[in-house]
Scaffold this motif. Structure first.
Motif, PDB file in Angstrom:
ATOM      1  N   MET A  90       0.820  -1.202   0.000  1.00  9.24           N
ATOM      2  CA  MET A  90       0.000   0.000   0.000  1.00  9.24           C
ATOM      3  C   MET A  90       0.859   1.260   0.000  1.00  9.24           C
ATOM      4  SD  MET A  90      -3.162  -0.962   2.544  1.00  9.24           S
ATOM      5  CE  MET A  90      -4.523  -1.986   1.937  1.00  9.24           C
ATOM      6  N   TRP A 469      -8.807   5.439   1.211  1.00 10.16           N
ATOM      7  CA  TRP A 469      -8.989   4.106   0.624  1.00 10.16           C
ATOM      8  C   TRP A 469     -10.486   3.838   0.535  1.00 10.16           C
ATOM      9  CZ3 TRP A 469      -5.232   0.946  -1.325  1.00 10.16           C
ATOM     10  CH2 TRP A 469      -3.901   1.272  -1.020  1.00 10.16           C
ATOM     11  N   THR A 540     -10.203  -2.019  -4.861  1.00 12.98           N
ATOM     12  CA  THR A 540     -10.279  -0.838  -4.023  1.00 12.98           C
ATOM     13  C   THR A 540      -9.372   0.209  -4.658  1.00 12.98           C
ATOM     14  OG1 THR A 540      -9.946   0.062  -1.789  1.00 12.98           O
ATOM     15  CG2 THR A 540      -8.396  -1.608  -2.532  1.00 12.98           C
ATOM     16  N   VAL A 542      -6.923   3.923  -3.930  1.00 11.93           N
ATOM     17  CA  VAL A 542      -6.330   4.899  -3.033  1.00 11.93           C
ATOM     18  C   VAL A 542      -6.270   6.218  -3.794  1.00 11.93           C
ATOM     19  CG1 VAL A 542      -3.997   4.176  -3.718  1.00 11.93           C
ATOM     20  CG2 VAL A 542      -4.327   5.516  -1.635  1.00 11.93           C
ATOM     21  N   SER A 682      -4.080   2.774   6.733  1.00  6.51           N
ATOM     22  CA  SER A 682      -5.278   2.434   5.959  1.00  6.51           C
ATOM     23  C   SER A 682      -6.437   2.219   6.922  1.00  6.51           C
ATOM     24  CB  SER A 682      -5.047   1.172   5.124  1.00  6.51           C
ATOM     25  OG  SER A 682      -5.114   0.011   5.941  1.00  6.51           O
TER      26      SER A 682
END
Length: 855
Positions: A90, A469, A540, A542, A682
């Motif tokens: 991430m 996120w 997902t 970001v 996150s």
């Protein structure tokens, strides 16, 4: 290799013949002795055992595990290792987005006064063409374009075009990785001044897109969504409109959640007698578009008012509900039910809305952040100043008021001027925004203007770029399309049931017919339809906001847009190492709202259609705990477990659970041990569940056992020759992946790496680290440019150092000066610069300059 398929049937056939002979001659012969039957059984068992021993290669399997050990699975170490790997991945994505944000802000500022060339062209995603088929292409054939004679039309240069090629990393979609392309929504004119200027300056983002992709080959789609509507995405692709294109990046979760903070919203809809016909249709469209801009972190309710104030959904009375897809769908469907009548009581409506928001504000409920009232009406008698003084102004205006005035005649009828003035005053006096709407076509674009107003607090501080996120979503599929398809499916199914019941009511209600219909339905949908069997790809994203750093004459804080990148859930699942968890355990990820992001039992698709609330499935609705309680009657212990997971605490607990087998055909009970840990940076929490007893241990051979055996015993035999066809890779487990090459099968991909592991001096590459350049960002006041250098320290706020340019004559004389004026020493300056620009782990050992700087 021998096959055993025909041996057992032959043995059974011989035994059957023998038994028939025995039966036929039973009266002539004596009874078979027990010892004889026992000898037969021993002989048959011995033969079967030797045959099975030969087929299964039992001794070879045992020999391969001689040096292996059996160890218990440590759930705490396992969940920590997975969380660290996911966090590292991430961080790479966040670093890529930060570079896009920084580049976009600088480009918008640097090119603010640069004129756009008259012949400027860009790659329009909708107008790009697929490469022609060679066998069908004939350059001698041309298609005559129809001639249109339209006066006062400004000629525009055509869009650029280039060939697209399927890329396995992007789901085999035809793309071009050499540049980006631009998607413009249907309701936005691509050559409008704000739009084309944004397209022009954002063209420079291609360099950063490409560099990001080269630095991290795991990166998926990268994009910049502008507040004016267009979206620049990398790589370039042909945008498919199937059947129509209703995509608008400004209504997607990655844009909305990054552009504005979480909020509590109450929508007040005037249902007085004057709100009929087109006004009613426009009002419904306004509310629908407002709801489309909300996400899982927002809370909302819709109230209609005339003489009385009523919720459109009675179940949502006196409350704000989370803006999940399921709740938003209920609110939209309920808008068809309200009827216009009587006179509007604005005092009651505003008082009810302010009191409800005050309850949530005082009790820290809802979003616990911004609050807003959206008033949809065709006119107000006066401004209701006393209500705002009592409920809003005395608390320093915590609630913004947005007003939407509906009606074409307010522009031309003098008597309506007072209505316009009062409605506009209500918005301006309460830090909101006023919009006048007269047609359905302008609703979507005008409604989105409230996003820029809600983003002002973020833009004004200009420094912090919150990292957002999103919850799980299905690639570019619009929720409105999924709702439409779901409604069509329900209507078709309802019609079919009605016709069957009408033909034969007794047969339709019989148990036999109900069972038959259930079996046919299961066959039609292929049991429980999973995401892997559909056209959807779950992911997902970001994202981070991009601020407009330009100083305009009106001193209005403006958001340029949002930058982001997609992260397919399959990439996160690959880091959850199922081969370490084992076949009886599994891992899953939960969001800060308690909803499932990844779970082996998440079934978002039904009959190839996305479920209306597929991204708001709660953890306690998937994990079936065995506490003998009824549906949705959850125990305090279970709610406490859920809260610890949502709060991203670290812990573990043993729970009795129920789990299903064979597509829910069988149910079993067992004890499972849950381990959870928050993923830093996150809103996600990783949970690993291991069974108690069977499945809690694993066999661990030495990691280099097979490689040593291959190199010592079979020196001239490659991994491919040694393994031959004696093995296969688990279909759900991923050991390694190559991002540039494609392979026919997982076995070929694994062999590719095994052959390289056997090479002398070969080493696995180190895990990539996110570049540190965003910690050393050159900043400057937009009015007085200087040579300040920002280097982040361990605190939340960066320290600012400036270069001492008066002594820069030699390489060793570069010194840093702090903001208060303290000059750092030579060694301290060199060390700080080296650690910033050449951090440990990213130094090129072959570059003498890098080594010199590090020293």
């Amino acid at each position: 290799m021998y096959k055993c398929g025909g041996l057992l049937p032959s043995l059974l056939f011989l035994c059957s013949l023998h038994s028939r002979d025995c039966s036929a001659n039973n009266h002539n012969e004596a009874k078979i002795q027990f010892n004889t039957v026992q000898a037969w059984a021993v002989k048959l068992g011995t033969e079967l055992w030797h045959f099975g021993d030969f087929i299964t290669r039992r001794k070879e399997v045992q020999d391969s595990f001689k040096s292996a050990q059996v160890e218990s699975r440590d759930g705490e170490k396992l969940v920590q290792s997975m969380a660290d790997d996911i966090h590292s991945m991430m961080e790479l994505k966040i670093s890529a987005v930060k570079r896009i944000v920084e580049a976009a802000e600088n480009m918008a500022f640097d090119k603010q006064n640069e004129p756009i060339p008259e012949d400027f062209q860009f790659y329009n995603s909708k107008e790009m063409e697929d490469p022609p088929e060679l066998e069908e292409y004939d350059s001698s054939i041309t298609t005559m374009e129809p001639e249109f004679v339209i006066e006062n039309v400004i000629p525009r240069p055509p869009s650029k075009n280039a060939y697209m090629y399927p890329n396995h990393h992007f789901s085999n979609i035809p793309v071009n990785v050499n540049f980006s392309s631009v998607h413009v929504p249907t309701n936005v004119y691509s050559w409008a001044p704000d739009v084309i200027r944004g397209i022009y300056w954002s063209e420079g983002l291609d360099t950063h897109f490409i560099n990001n992709y080269h630095s991290d080959p795991t990166l998926s789609w990268q994009y910049f969504g502008s507040s004016s509507g267009f979206m620049r995405h990398y790589p370039a692709m042909k945008w498919k409109a199937d059947p129509v294109d209703i995509y608008d990046c400004r209504t997607r979760a990655w844009y909305m959640e990054a552009a504005a903070s979480p909020k509590d919203v109450i929508v007040l809809v005037d249902r007085s007698g004057s709100m009929t016909g087109q006004r009613r249709d426009i009002a419904k469209h306004v509310v629908t578009n407002i709801l489309d801009t909300l996400g899982n972190n927002d809370f909302v309710n819709v109230l209609t008012f005339a003489e009385t104030v009523e919720e459109v959904v009675p179940c949502f009375e006196d409350s704000l509900v989370q803006a999940t897809l399921g709740n938003l769908r209920e609110l939209k469907l309920a808008l068809d039910n309200f009827e216009t009548t009587e006179i509007a009581n604005f005092s009651a409506a505003l008082t009810r809305a302010f009191e409800l928001l005050e309850i949530y504000r005082n009790n820290s409920g809802g979003a616990n952040c911004n609050q807003a009232i959206m008033l949809v009406t065709d006119g107000v008698p006066y401004n209701y100043k006393e209500i705002f003084e009592k409920y809003n102004w005395m608390y320093d205006t915590p609630v913004r008021v947005f007003t939407y005035l509906i009606g074409r005649e307010v522009k031309v009828v003098p008597l309506q001027v007072a209505d316009v003035r009062e409605v506009k005053w209500m918005a301006c006096a309460n830090r909101g925004f006023y919009v006048h709407l007269s047609t359905l076509a302008e609703v979507q674009e005008r409604v989105l203007e409230h996003v820029n107003v809600l983003a002002r607090p973020l833009v004004l501080q200009r420094h912090d770029h919150p990292v957002v996120w999103t919850p799980v979503y299905a690639n570019v599929t619009d929720p409105k399309v999924a709702d439409y398809l779901w409604e069509q499916r329900e209507r078709a199914e309802q019609k079919e049931r009605f016709m069957s019941q009408r033909r034969d009511k007794a047969l339709f209600n019989s148990e036999k017919e109900q069972d038959r219909r259930w079996r046919m339905r299961q066959m039609k949908q292929g049991q429980y339809s999973e995401i892997g069997n559909s056209q959807y790809q779950l992911m997902t994203s970001v994202s981070m906001p991009v601020y407009d750093l330009r100083h305009n004459e009106m001193r209005i804080a403006k958001i340029l847009g949002v930058a982001g990148t997609d992260v397919p859930l399959s990439e996160i699942q690959a880091l959850m190492t199922p081969y370490k968890v084992g076949v009886n355990g599994y891992a899953f990820v939960v969001t800060n709202n308690g909803y499932i992001l990844i779970h082996p039992d998440l079934r978002p698709v039904f009959e190839q259609i996305l479920k209306p609330s597929y991204n708001s499935i709660d953890i306690i609705e998937v994990e079936l705990f065995d506490d003998d309680r009824g549906p949705r009657n959850f125990s305090k212990e279970l709610n406490a477990l859920r809260k610890e997971i949502i709060d991203q605490k670290t812990g573990n607990k043993v729970m009795n659970v129920k789990y299903h087998l064979d597509d829910m055909k069988r149910v079993a009970r067992m004890k499972r041990h849950y381990f959870w840990r928050g993923i830093p940076g996150s809103p996600f929490t990783l949970v690993v569940t291991l069974p108690e007893g069977y499945g809690a241990h694993r066999v661990t051979p030495p990691p280099t056992d097979d490689i040593h055996r291959l190199s010592l015993t079979y020196k001239n035999v490659s991994a491919r020759q040694y393994l031959n066809d004696k093995w296969t890779v688990h279909p759900d487990w991923l050991y390694c992946r190559h991002y540039d090459k494609t392979f026919k099968s997982p076995e070929d991909e694994l062999l590719y790496f095994l052959e390289r592991v056997a090479r002398p001096g070969w080493r696995w590459p180190l895990k990539p680290r996110p570049p540190e350049h965003h910690k050393a960002k050159v900043t400057h006041d937009r009015h007085n440019v200087s040579n300040e250098l920002t280097i982040a320290n361990d605190c939340c706020h960066p320290c600012v150092y400036s270069l001492r340019t008066d002594n820069i004559t030699k390489e060793e004389n570069i010194l840093l000066q702090t903001d208060p004026g303290q000059v750092l020493g030579l060694d301290e300056s060199a060390t700080l610069l080296a650690e910033t620009f050449f951090p440990v782990g990213q130094v090129v050992t072959d570059d003498l300059h890098h080594i010199k700087v590090r020293r």
